[in-house]
Every structure is written in C-alpha cells, then in structure tokens.
Design a protein around this motif. Structure first.
Motif, PDB file in Angstrom:
ATOM      1  N   ARG A  45      -2.519  32.754 -14.845  1.00 32.72           N
ATOM      2  CA  ARG A  45      -1.210  33.779 -14.915  1.00 32.72           C
ATOM      3  C   ARG A  45      -1.499  35.135 -15.346  1.00 32.72           C
ATOM      4  O   ARG A  45      -2.434  35.163 -16.251  1.00 32.72           O
ATOM      5  CB  ARG A  45       0.045  33.037 -15.550  1.00 32.72           C
ATOM      6  CG  ARG A  45       0.377  33.568 -16.851  1.00 32.72           C
ATOM      7  CD  ARG A  45       1.614  32.753 -17.202  1.00 32.72           C
ATOM      8  NE  ARG A  45       2.539  33.564 -18.188  1.00 32.72           N
ATOM      9  CZ  ARG A  45       3.285  32.980 -19.046  1.00 32.72           C
ATOM     10  NH1 ARG A  45       3.363  31.730 -18.960  1.00 32.72           N
ATOM     11  NH2 ARG A  45       3.912  33.975 -19.711  1.00 32.72           N
ATOM     12  N   PRO A  46      -0.778  36.112 -14.975  1.00 30.02           N
ATOM     13  CA  PRO A  46      -1.136  37.480 -15.652  1.00 30.02           C
ATOM     14  C   PRO A  46      -1.242  37.602 -17.132  1.00 30.02           C
ATOM     15  O   PRO A  46      -0.858  36.627 -17.759  1.00 30.02           O
ATOM     16  CB  PRO A  46       0.133  38.345 -15.218  1.00 30.02           C
ATOM     17  CG  PRO A  46       0.771  37.425 -14.073  1.00 30.02           C
ATOM     18  CD  PRO A  46       0.463  36.012 -14.361  1.00 30.02           C
ATOM     19  N   GLY A  68       7.732  35.800 -17.144  1.00 30.50           N
ATOM     20  CA  GLY A  68       6.441  35.755 -16.445  1.00 30.50           C
ATOM     21  C   GLY A  68       5.924  34.148 -16.207  1.00 30.50           C
ATOM     22  O   GLY A  68       4.704  34.048 -16.216  1.00 30.50           O
ATOM     23  N   GLY A  69       6.653  33.451 -16.664  1.00 37.43           N
ATOM     24  CA  GLY A  69       6.226  32.041 -16.756  1.00 37.43           C
ATOM     25  C   GLY A  69       6.756  31.186 -17.895  1.00 37.43           C
ATOM     26  O   GLY A  69       8.035  31.562 -18.596  1.00 37.43           O
ATOM     27  N   CYS A  70       6.586  30.212 -18.382  1.00 39.76           N
ATOM     28  CA  CYS A  70       6.934  29.426 -19.293  1.00 39.76           C
ATOM     29  C   CYS A  70       6.641  30.325 -20.438  1.00 39.76           C
ATOM     30  O   CYS A  70       5.701  30.845 -20.969  1.00 39.76           O
ATOM     31  CB  CYS A  70       6.021  28.194 -19.890  1.00 39.76           C
ATOM     32  SG  CYS A  70       6.691  27.097 -21.419  1.00 39.76           S
ATOM     33  N   VAL A  71       7.878  30.424 -21.389  1.00 40.11           N
ATOM     34  CA  VAL A  71       7.809  31.393 -22.592  1.00 40.11           C
ATOM     35  C   VAL A  71       7.314  30.605 -24.010  1.00 40.11           C
ATOM     36  O   VAL A  71       7.150  31.345 -24.862  1.00 40.11           O
ATOM     37  CB  VAL A  71       9.481  31.660 -22.924  1.00 40.11           C
ATOM     38  CG1 VAL A  71      10.008  32.589 -21.709  1.00 40.11           C
ATOM     39  CG2 VAL A  71      10.208  30.676 -23.519  1.00 40.11           C
ATOM     40  N   GLU A  83      13.516  42.103 -28.274  1.00 42.56           N
ATOM     41  CA  GLU A  83      12.443  40.707 -28.581  1.00 42.56           C
ATOM     42  C   GLU A  83      13.084  39.430 -28.650  1.00 42.56           C
ATOM     43  O   GLU A  83      14.238  39.385 -29.036  1.00 42.56           O
ATOM     44  CB  GLU A  83      11.653  40.964 -29.993  1.00 42.56           C
ATOM     45  CG  GLU A  83      10.832  42.596 -30.171  1.00 42.56           C
ATOM     46  CD  GLU A  83       9.749  42.403 -29.123  1.00 42.56           C
ATOM     47  OE1 GLU A  83       9.356  41.179 -28.787  1.00 42.56           O
ATOM     48  OE2 GLU A  83       8.969  43.612 -29.017  1.00 42.56           O
ATOM     49  N   ARG A  84      12.326  38.526 -28.124  1.00 38.04           N
ATOM     50  CA  ARG A  84      12.817  37.175 -28.297  1.00 38.04           C
ATOM     51  C   ARG A  84      12.075  36.218 -29.100  1.00 38.04           C
ATOM     52  O   ARG A  84      10.778  36.381 -29.184  1.00 38.04           O
ATOM     53  CB  ARG A  84      13.145  36.498 -26.926  1.00 38.04           C
ATOM     54  CG  ARG A  84      14.044  37.108 -25.960  1.00 38.04           C
ATOM     55  CD  ARG A  84      14.470  36.612 -24.908  1.00 38.04           C
ATOM     56  NE  ARG A  84      13.273  36.716 -23.886  1.00 38.04           N
ATOM     57  CZ  ARG A  84      12.951  35.759 -22.896  1.00 38.04           C
ATOM     58  NH1 ARG A  84      13.848  35.078 -22.557  1.00 38.04           N
ATOM     59  NH2 ARG A  84      12.103  35.901 -22.478  1.00 38.04           N
ATOM     60  N   ILE A  98       7.959  35.640 -28.717  1.00 32.68           N
ATOM     61  CA  ILE A  98       7.606  35.333 -27.258  1.00 32.68           C
ATOM     62  C   ILE A  98       7.003  36.544 -26.663  1.00 32.68           C
ATOM     63  O   ILE A  98       7.399  37.674 -26.484  1.00 32.68           O
ATOM     64  CB  ILE A  98       8.981  34.935 -26.498  1.00 32.68           C
ATOM     65  CG1 ILE A  98       9.724  33.439 -26.974  1.00 32.68           C
ATOM     66  CG2 ILE A  98       8.839  34.752 -24.797  1.00 32.68           C
ATOM     67  CD1 ILE A  98      11.210  33.435 -26.348  1.00 32.68           C
ATOM     68  N   ILE A  99       5.660  36.064 -26.123  1.00 31.59           N
ATOM     69  CA  ILE A  99       4.840  37.321 -25.528  1.00 31.59           C
ATOM     70  C   ILE A  99       5.123  37.068 -24.023  1.00 31.59           C
ATOM     71  O   ILE A  99       4.694  36.092 -23.595  1.00 31.59           O
ATOM     72  CB  ILE A  99       3.469  37.286 -25.981  1.00 31.59           C
ATOM     73  CG1 ILE A  99       3.270  37.050 -27.487  1.00 31.59           C
ATOM     74  CG2 ILE A  99       2.528  38.250 -25.521  1.00 31.59           C
ATOM     75  CD1 ILE A  99       3.772  38.221 -28.273  1.00 31.59           C
ATOM     76  N   THR A 100       5.542  38.068 -23.527  1.00 31.51           N
ATOM     77  CA  THR A 100       5.552  37.965 -22.030  1.00 31.51           C
ATOM     78  C   THR A 100       4.704  38.917 -21.411  1.00 31.51           C
ATOM     79  O   THR A 100       4.412  40.091 -22.053  1.00 31.51           O
ATOM     80  CB  THR A 100       7.034  38.525 -21.534  1.00 31.51           C
ATOM     81  OG1 THR A 100       7.222  39.720 -22.215  1.00 31.51           O
ATOM     82  CG2 THR A 100       8.126  37.464 -21.935  1.00 31.51           C
ATOM     83  N   PRO A 101       4.154  38.561 -20.162  1.00 30.75           N
ATOM     84  CA  PRO A 101       3.154  39.352 -19.422  1.00 30.75           C
ATOM     85  C   PRO A 101       3.669  40.853 -19.231  1.00 30.75           C
ATOM     86  O   PRO A 101       4.923  40.943 -18.671  1.00 30.75           O
ATOM     87  CB  PRO A 101       2.964  38.780 -18.173  1.00 30.75           C
ATOM     88  CG  PRO A 101       3.405  37.341 -18.410  1.00 30.75           C
ATOM     89  CD  PRO A 101       4.385  37.342 -19.380  1.00 30.75           C
TER      90      PRO A 101
END
Length: 467
Positions: free
Chosen positions: A259-260, A385-388, A442-443, A460-463
């Motif tokens: 994923r990205p 972006g997918g599973c957090v 931020e989460r 939680i890091i998102t793309p």
C-alpha cells in the motif's frame, strides 16, 4: 576421513558397513572423552574443533543411511512374510493389519516411517521366479546404492517413484540407464533438486506430453470439510497446479500486500512497537487471507440463496444483542459464537444479524443505520489509507469500517466515530480493550492496561504525499 573413503566396495551388506561406521564413531567419541573425562557431551562438543564436529555430523548421517538401509531390507522381508496370499501371513498371526503396523509397533517408530520402509523394501527385495529360482531386485542399481549407504531413504523413495512413473514409456535398457543416472545424480544433488528432476521426468518422457498428467491431477482435486471435537472446522484442500495458481497467487497477494508509503519518524523505526505488532504465524495469516477473499466474494456476489441475495446469517437473541452476554449462531454451523463476535460481524453489510425474540422467532434482520455508507467508507479510505493499526498494510478494500464507540452503546455512524480496521485488528480492537482518541489533527490508539501498563498512546500514521 571423507565419507567416500568409508565405503568398502567389497561389502554388500549394510549391516557390515553399519558395524564399521558405528565402530569408527565410537573411536572418535572415545578420543574426545579422553580429553575431558568428566565432561558432558555438550561440553565436549563446545570445546571441539570445527572439523571434529563436522566429522561427527557426517558419520552420524552415514549411520542413519545405513540404518535405514538395514530397516528397508528387514521391512521387505516382513512384507514378504505378511503377504495375504500366504496361508498364515505374519501380520495376521501377530494380530496386526499389515506389515506396516507390525514394524511400527515392533520398532517403535511412526506408521509413516514404517510405511516408507515397507514401500521401499518391497520394491528392492530380491524376487523369486515361478520355478523357485532366486532373482535379483527389480531395481538392482538403487538396491546396491542403498545397501552401501550412497543414498538415503528419502532420495530412494523419490527415485523409485520416478522410475515407476516412466516405466510404461521406456525399454528395459533405457530404464536401467535412467536408474543408474538418477542414483549418480542423487549423490550430487540435494533432495529438493533431485525431487524437481524426478518430477519432470514423466512430462519429458511421456510421448503424449504433460496433458494426460494434468488431467489426472484435475480429477484428484478435492476439498474435504469436517468438524473436530473441539469445535474447530478442518478443511483439507488438494489442488491441481492450475487451480492452485489462482488460489496461491490470491493468498500471497493478501498475506504480503502493498500500500502507499507512510512516512514515519526515525525513532519509530528504531524502536518498533511490540504491543501493536502482528504476532500471527504465516499459517494464521494465510487463513485470514482466505477469510478476506471469502468476504470480498460475498460482498460482490449477485447470486441468490433461497430467493434472497447471498449473505451470511447470524442468529442472536435480542437480550444477547443488548447485553453483550451470551452466544449467537452462524447459519449452517453448529459451533456457537460469542455475542461480541456477533456484534463485530454486524459491521459488514453482507452479514445480517437475525434478531430473535423469546420464542425464537425472527424480530429483525438488522438495520442499515448501523452501517457506514459507501461515501463514508470512501472518505475513510482517503483519510486512513487502509487499516489504521500501526504496522498493518491491509488496503481499504480489505478493511471494515469500525465504530470507535460501539453502535450498540450509542456510538454514531459518522466519520468522527469511524476508522478502517482489517478483520484481524478489528477483532483485537474490540476484544482486547483498545480505544482510539483524537487530539486535533492527530489520532492515537490507546492499549489496554494489560498490554501496556503505562497505556502509551500509539500515533496512527496515515499515508501522505511528501510536501
């Protein structure tokens, strides 16, 4: 001394060679013991030279080959004396089903190993003509190599299987030449490479090509399903290569998806979070990938089941659904599931909870208000972006839209109360007691105290695209 020099060409009995190698091994160990009389074997080995340790390993391997060679000969004789054509077969006199069972009990080995001994022993055993005259083994080159410890039991079995498979296509002279060649190759190649070579022979030597064998394998395809005593469902799949090409590729794509890229801080790379780590084994990841494929299939299946769209029905009492205490049942499966699992399954649009009243009559088939809309899921896909879950790379298409505050506890079905979680981490989030908190943009995932006593937030890091 090398393994080759151990082989004494004048000896034909594996028993003679076995006795010689056992004596040489004993002498080597005596020499080690004299250097440390009060030491254990572990202590002796730790202080030994590399050459000594490798010499021991080589000698033990040779002894193992010769032991199997002797066992094969004994097994061949036991099988001969247990032939059902005899008036009083040995196995019958001993109250056993077959020669394999006789050897398994007498030698105290597994039935699988005993079966291998018998299978090879019967093919290498000397024969008797109708006139009573003794005849050599049907595979004399293989038999001689086994007796002299040149090839092991596994390699012998692979060679014999290959020779039997190509027997209909070759003359006796060609078959003998191939037998000699395979024995020579077995001493040069590892077992894996030898197996690949032997498996390719029927396709090369069969004048009709590979198609007949392909058709035979297609006929052997199967999937059996049974329920074990502990309630687990056991499925065994035997697939032809073409079919497994689809299944295996799909599984691999989900076991190791891409994923990205998500940009993370250096300290997060240097100090990976063990509490949030995916501890599933490869077998468990494959199982979960298969479940994910089934979920996707159900969500896109336009077929009918009893006049209604294909769905998975979960029956649960109204009291259990409200209290969260009790059990539910997936239609068609006897083993019950927990109320918590039933609630989690209700997050999927294609899985409908059948709510039962006190008289076990259906009261409700779920309500759409509990489900996130397609637009909401698309917004979550862009945001998450997918599973957090930290470290998880499942894409949005394989995730569930989960309520942060459960729907049955009054949590709204909106973007602020939703997050994408793959089925595995959705289950961990619900059952392990994790929570999700929002602080400005931020989460953070907050672990339960039994996972992390300090309840350290996991960002939680998102793309995102680089600026």
């Amino acid at each position: 001394m090398s393994v080759v020099t151990w082989i004494i060409r004048g000896m034909s009995s594996p028993i003679d060679l076995l006795a010689e190698q056992a004596g040489a091994l004993a002498e080597l160990i005596r020499g080690m013991v004299s250097a440390g009389a009060d030491s254990t074997l572990d202590e002796l080995l730790s202080g030994a030279k590399d050459s000594t340790v490798l010499d021991l390993a080589a000698r033990l391997g040779q002894i193992a080959k010769l032991t199997d060679a002797a066992a094969v000969r004994v097994a061949g004789e036991v099988a001969k004396r247990s032939d059902r054509a005899l008036a009083e077969p040995l196995a019958k006199r001993l109250g056993e089903k077959s020669a394999t069972h006789v050897l398994a009990h007498t030698a105290d080995v597994s039935p699988t190993r005993a079966a291998d001994w018998c299978r090879v022993g019967e093919q290498l055993h000397a024969r008797t003509a109708l006139t009573g005259e003794p005849l050599p083994s049907l595979r004399p080159v293989v038999a001689d190599a086994v007796d002299r410890g040149l090839i092991g039991l596994d390699a012998t079995r692979v060679i014999l299987d290959a020779l039997r498979a190509v027997d209909p296509f070759l003359s006796l002279d060609d078959l003998h030449s191939l037998e000699t060649s395979l024995v020579d190759q077995a001493q040069l190649l590892g077992l894996l490479d030898l197996t690949k070579l032997c498996r390719s022979l029927p396709d090369i030597l069969n004048p009709d090509g590979i198609e007949p064998r392909e058709e035979q394998m297609r006929e052997l395809r199967s999937m059996t399903v049974s329920t074990k005593r502990n309630g687990m469902i056991r499925a065994v799949i035997e697939s032809d290569p073409e079919s497994w090409g689809f299944i295996g590729t799909a599984l691999d794509a989900r076991v190791a998806p891409r994923r990205p890229v998500a940009f993370v801080d250096a300290d997060e790379l240097d100090n990976p979070d063990q509490a949030a780590a995916d501890t599933r084994t490869l077998a468990q990841r494959r199982h979960d990938a298969l479940v994910s494929m089934a979920r996707d299939s159900l969500s896109s299946d336009t077929g009918d089941m009893s006049g209604t769209p294909v769905t998975m029905l979960v029956t649960v009492s109204h009291e259990t659904l409200v209290s969260g205490i009790g059990s539910a049942t997936i239609f068609g499966i006897d083993e019950p599931i927990s109320a918590t699992t039933a609630r989690r399954l209700a997050c999927d649009a294609n899985i409908i909870p059948v709510v039962l009243g006190g008289d076990s009559q259906p009261l409700d088939l779920g309500t759409g208000r509990r489900l996130f809309t397609l637009a909401q899921r698309q917004a979550m896909a862009i945001r998450d972006g997918g599973c957090v879950w930290p470290g998880c790379d499942e894409p949005p298409s394989r995730c569930q839209a989960a309520h942060i505050t459960p729907w049955h506890e009054g949590g709204p079905t909106d973007l602020t109360n939703g997050a994408l979680l793959c089925p595995f981490h959705h289950r961990r989030f619900d059952l392990d007691g994790w929570t999700l908190e929002v602080h400005g943009p931020e989460r953070y995932l907050i672990p339960p105290i039994w996972v992390d006593a300090a309840r350290t937030p996991r960002r939680i890091i998102t793309p995102r695209l680089a600026a």
